[in-house]
Design a protein around this motif. Sequence first.
Motif, PDB file in Angstrom:
ATOM      1  N   TRP A 147     -28.913 -98.525 133.994  1.00 34.29           N
ATOM      2  CA  TRP A 147     -28.596 -98.775 135.394  1.00 34.29           C
ATOM      3  C   TRP A 147     -28.988-100.200 135.781  1.00 34.29           C
ATOM      4  N   LEU A 148     -30.210-100.629 135.348  1.00 32.68           N
ATOM      5  CA  LEU A 148     -30.676-101.983 135.676  1.00 32.68           C
ATOM      6  C   LEU A 148     -29.766-103.043 135.075  1.00 32.68           C
TER       7      LEU A 148
ATOM      8  N   GLY B  81     -18.942 -90.867 140.260  1.00 32.71           N
ATOM      9  CA  GLY B  81     -20.280 -90.315 140.059  1.00 32.71           C
ATOM     10  C   GLY B  81     -20.211 -88.944 139.407  1.00 32.71           C
ATOM     11  N   LEU B  82     -19.254 -88.130 139.886  1.00 32.79           N
ATOM     12  CA  LEU B  82     -19.049 -86.788 139.323  1.00 32.79           C
ATOM     13  C   LEU B  82     -18.646 -86.872 137.854  1.00 32.79           C
ATOM     14  N   PHE B  83     -17.720 -87.797 137.548  1.00 33.53           N
ATOM     15  CA  PHE B  83     -17.274 -87.982 136.160  1.00 33.53           C
ATOM     16  C   PHE B  83     -18.454 -88.415 135.285  1.00 33.53           C
ATOM     17  N   ALA B  84     -19.279 -89.344 135.819  1.00 29.08           N
ATOM     18  CA  ALA B  84     -20.401 -89.879 135.035  1.00 29.08           C
ATOM     19  C   ALA B  84     -21.392 -88.760 134.702  1.00 29.08           C
ATOM     20  N   VAL B  85     -21.734 -87.925 135.709  1.00 25.10           N
ATOM     21  CA  VAL B  85     -22.682 -86.840 135.472  1.00 25.10           C
ATOM     22  C   VAL B  85     -22.086 -85.822 134.496  1.00 25.10           C
ATOM     23  N   MET B 145     -18.290 -94.624 132.165  1.00 21.43           N
ATOM     24  CA  MET B 145     -18.379 -94.074 133.522  1.00 21.43           C
ATOM     25  C   MET B 145     -19.666 -94.524 134.215  1.00 21.43           C
ATOM     26  N   PHE B 146     -20.755 -94.447 133.448  1.00 19.40           N
ATOM     27  CA  PHE B 146     -22.050 -94.811 134.002  1.00 19.40           C
ATOM     28  C   PHE B 146     -22.046 -96.288 134.390  1.00 19.40           C
ATOM     29  N   TRP B 147     -21.439 -97.107 133.539  1.00 20.28           N
ATOM     30  CA  TRP B 147     -21.338 -98.542 133.808  1.00 20.28           C
ATOM     31  C   TRP B 147     -20.542 -98.793 135.084  1.00 20.28           C
ATOM     32  N   VAL B 149     -20.068 -96.736 137.612  1.00 18.58           N
ATOM     33  CA  VAL B 149     -20.817 -96.285 138.786  1.00 18.58           C
ATOM     34  C   VAL B 149     -21.885 -97.311 139.157  1.00 18.58           C
ATOM     35  N   ALA B 150     -22.649 -97.776 138.126  1.00 21.03           N
ATOM     36  CA  ALA B 150     -23.752 -98.688 138.388  1.00 21.03           C
ATOM     37  C   ALA B 150     -23.242-100.051 138.863  1.00 21.03           C
ATOM     38  N   ALA B 151     -22.124-100.514 138.261  1.00 19.64           N
ATOM     39  CA  ALA B 151     -21.623-101.843 138.608  1.00 19.64           C
ATOM     40  C   ALA B 151     -20.781-101.813 139.885  1.00 19.64           C
ATOM     41  N   GLY B 152     -20.237-100.600 140.197  1.00 18.34           N
ATOM     42  CA  GLY B 152     -19.353-100.485 141.385  1.00 18.34           C
ATOM     43  C   GLY B 152     -20.145-100.667 142.658  1.00 18.34           C
TER      44      GLY B 152
END
Lengths: 152, 152
Positions: A147-148, B81-85, B145-147, B149-152
């Motif tokens: 995340w960071l 977020g849902l997709f990432a989880v 997905m996580f990327w 969410v975090a970058a969005g």
Amino acid sequence: MKNFAGAPGTWTGLILRMAQCLFSVGSIASMATTKTFFNFTAFCYLIASMGLLLVWSFGLAVMDVYALSKKKVLHNSILLGLFAVGDWVTATLSLAAAASSAGITVLYFGDLGGCNLGEECTKYQMAVALAFLSWITVAISSLIMFWLVAAG
Amino acid sequence: MKNFAGAPGTWTGLILRMAQCLFSVGSIASMATTKTFFNFTAFCYLIASMGLLLVWSFGLAVMDVYALSKKKVLHNSILLGLFAVGDWVTATLSLAAAASSAGITVLYFGDLGGCNLGEECTKYQMAVALAFLSWITVAISSLIMFWLVAAG
């Protein structure tokens, strides 16, 4: 961003690293004191994987202590990227080790109708449970690092 | 950001989802056609976990096809977020399933001196290999997905 919980150089980050060290040491100790672990590839892999996690987490814990005592901020993007990759790899390896050992433990305890190795059985279960706990803590660290990096 | 490789609603994203479906179907087919899988908890868990991955990836593949055909962009932050989880959970479950089944396969093939169940053995190995491949593809989706969410 510098006080983000669990980031390198924060108290929560240090607590997470110390929990990882503790659980992995417990898992190694519990598994390595059984007399028959070397007959099972998965149990040997568990020890190797927990050993790697221990070295990694101990190194980062020392770095956290240094950063906290000198009040330095460890938010170099190259360093964070390295931590994120390392955490992701160790998390993956420790989950794989915990799951493969759990597969064998369940096979012996449930599917084959009970474990007949005496007190070794409790130690196997304990080692697997501690390996899962260490995976949970390193997975949390890994998500925070990722995340960071992505948000940085 | 909308053309980020592997994001939902892109061709690379659709290819990743189709690969996940393909590998999980192969793994289920290979394991479910053996006659003895239900004696092993880990093998039943592999089928359950691959079934979950199949349903999840198929749903997202349908959504990708819809987005591509209507030229819509799926970058709602709640949806992402849902997709990432979801991806993270399915990736974790499929790695655990693949590793626990691999632990038992290695136990039978290596530690206990060879598998004596005939052609079942090849099917077990095939199912485990396909489960690892489906884990790799869903892990890639999960990181993307996580990327996002975090970058969005």
